[in-house]
Design a protein around this motif. Structure first.
Motif, PDB file in Angstrom:
ATOM      1  N   SER A 139     -14.971  34.321  -1.653  1.00  0.00           N
ATOM      2  CA  SER A 139     -14.247  34.728  -2.857  1.00  0.00           C
ATOM      3  C   SER A 139     -14.936  34.127  -4.071  1.00  0.00           C
ATOM      4  O   SER A 139     -15.038  32.900  -4.196  1.00  0.00           O
ATOM      5  N   SER A 140     -15.432  34.991  -4.945  1.00  0.00           N
ATOM      6  CA  SER A 140     -16.067  34.513  -6.174  1.00  0.00           C
ATOM      7  C   SER A 140     -15.032  33.897  -7.102  1.00  0.00           C
ATOM      8  O   SER A 140     -15.313  32.937  -7.820  1.00  0.00           O
ATOM      9  N   ALA A 141     -13.806  34.455  -7.080  1.00  0.00           N
ATOM     10  CA  ALA A 141     -12.752  33.950  -7.961  1.00  0.00           C
ATOM     11  C   ALA A 141     -12.352  32.524  -7.594  1.00  0.00           C
ATOM     12  O   ALA A 141     -12.024  31.707  -8.467  1.00  0.00           O
ATOM     13  N   LEU A 142     -12.402  32.208  -6.284  1.00  0.00           N
ATOM     14  CA  LEU A 142     -11.977  30.881  -5.821  1.00  0.00           C
ATOM     15  C   LEU A 142     -13.162  29.984  -5.444  1.00  0.00           C
ATOM     16  O   LEU A 142     -12.949  28.878  -4.940  1.00  0.00           O
ATOM     17  N   ASP A 143     -14.381  30.457  -5.673  1.00  0.00           N
ATOM     18  CA  ASP A 143     -15.581  29.722  -5.228  1.00  0.00           C
ATOM     19  C   ASP A 143     -15.530  29.443  -3.727  1.00  0.00           C
ATOM     20  O   ASP A 143     -15.979  28.392  -3.259  1.00  0.00           O
TER      21      ASP A 143
END
Length: 368
Positions: A272-276
């Motif tokens: 997830s890019s949003a959550l690293d």
């Protein structure tokens, strides 16, 4: 006399050494200039004297860097590795590259990103917006981001992607802690049968979004056959259950397909890019592959060189026949008119007729 003319277009030894040193000092302007120089040479196929000079100089830089790299021995770190990232449009390639790239940079790794953007079939132009989407990464001191247009080349890559990757690799001095460690190559959105990235990358990372139906492709031919690492992107919020199901389906498909490399089963990672999320795991798999598959990578590079050789031959011949005024222009025009006016005149016949004239003409020149 010819030799003197050729020598006169090359960089003087001192000027060449200064350029090489600037490239190895991570000088972004110098790297960009060298890439632009090489772009012009390959795509315009040099006729005028100024372009001939550019071609000779860019080749001089690249060959000097490669020669020096081969004459030294890396003792403190692994050889640079090329990572090809592919997936359908909207899969989140740029977002993952930025987050994964930033994670690598924080580990002290120097990375180059070659982001390939599609070119318009109408105007030939490209937006080259990937650098904008990687705004934070492109400003990091350990990263260099370079967008490049496809200019009509199929397979999700630009014609000279391989040479730009070679340039990035060769800036690494193998006994010093300078130069790029990892080259990330982002393709345009791919279909299942577009696998040209495998002719450039050492490791292919396939990015699959949840709920896309791509999980069903696990047992099919195409991109899944060349994937070395797979990541299911956007695994957060309401999409997380769907992402987990996609991972299960992909892992099931992988179990039923032939292993590409003995002892290596492509891992499927939730990210997830949003959550690293998952960036540390992906980086771990990259380094693991890099260490374990050294011999396979060397063998693959040899095959890639042969494939890229024929790719250049095909594209350059096509460009010359389509765009340059040659002795074959009249023959080509006649064949095109026949295709339009004669219903049962097949494209195969037109191509065979043109190629027959091309080779006959070459034989005549050789006889003389």
């Amino acid at each position: 006399m010819a030799a003197a003319t050729h020598d006169s277009v090359l960089f003087a030894p001192e000027e060449l050494r200064n350029k090489i040193n600037r490239l190895r000092d991570f000088n972004r302007v110098e790297i960009s200039r060298t890439m632009t120089l090489r772009n012009l040479c390959i795509l315009k196929e040099i006729v005028e004297s100024t372009l001939e000079r550019d071609r000779s100089r860019s080749l001089q830089i690249l060959k000097t860097l490669l020669a020096e790299a081969r004459n030294t021995c890396r003792i403190s770190k692994l050889q640079p590795i090329r990572i090809g990232l592919c997936g359908s449009p909207g899969a989140g390639k740029s977002s993952i590259i930025e987050k994964l790239g930033l994670y690598m940079c924080k580990q002290g790794v120097k990375i180059a990103v070659l982001a390939i953007d599609p070119s318009s079939k109408t105007t030939g132009g490209s937006i080259l917006g990937d650098k904008t989407r990687m705004e934070i990464l492109s400003q990091h001191p350990n990263a260099f981001v370079r967008p490049s247009p496809t200019r009509g080349i199929m397979g999700g890559l630009a014609l000279n992607t391989n040479e730009l990757a070679m340039l990035c690799e060769s800036t690494s001095h193998l006994t010093l802690d300078i130069g790029f460690d990892i080259i990330l190559i982002e393709t345009v959105g791919l279909g299942q049968n577009e696998t040209e990235i495998d002719n450039v990358a050492d490791l292919v990372m396939y990015i699959v979004p949840p709920g896309s139906g791509d999980a069903l492709q696990g047992g099919k031919k195409g991109i899944m056959e060349i994937a070395d690492v797979i990541t299911v992107s956007k695994c957060d919020g309401r999409l997380e259950p769907s992402a987990r199901k996609v991972r299960f389906d992909l892992e099931d498909g992988i179990r039923h397909q032939k292993q590409r490399y003995p002892g290596w089963i492509p891992p499927v990672v939730l990210s997830s890019s949003a959550l690293d999320r998952g960036m540390d795991v992906l980086y771990g798999h990259i380094r693991n592959f890099q260490r374990r598959m050294i011999k396979s990578i060397v063998t693959k590079r040899i095959r890639q060189n042969m494939n890229n050789f024929w790719s250049y031959v095909t594209n350059v011949l096509t460009h010359k026949l389509q765009n340059e005024n040659t002795v074959f222009s009249e023959i080509i025009e006649k064949s095109e008119n026949k295709l339009i006016k004669i219903p049962n005149y097949l494209p195969y016949e037109a191509a065979a007729e043109i190629l027959e004239h091309v080779f006959d003409e070459n034989y005549k020149h050789n006889d003389h």
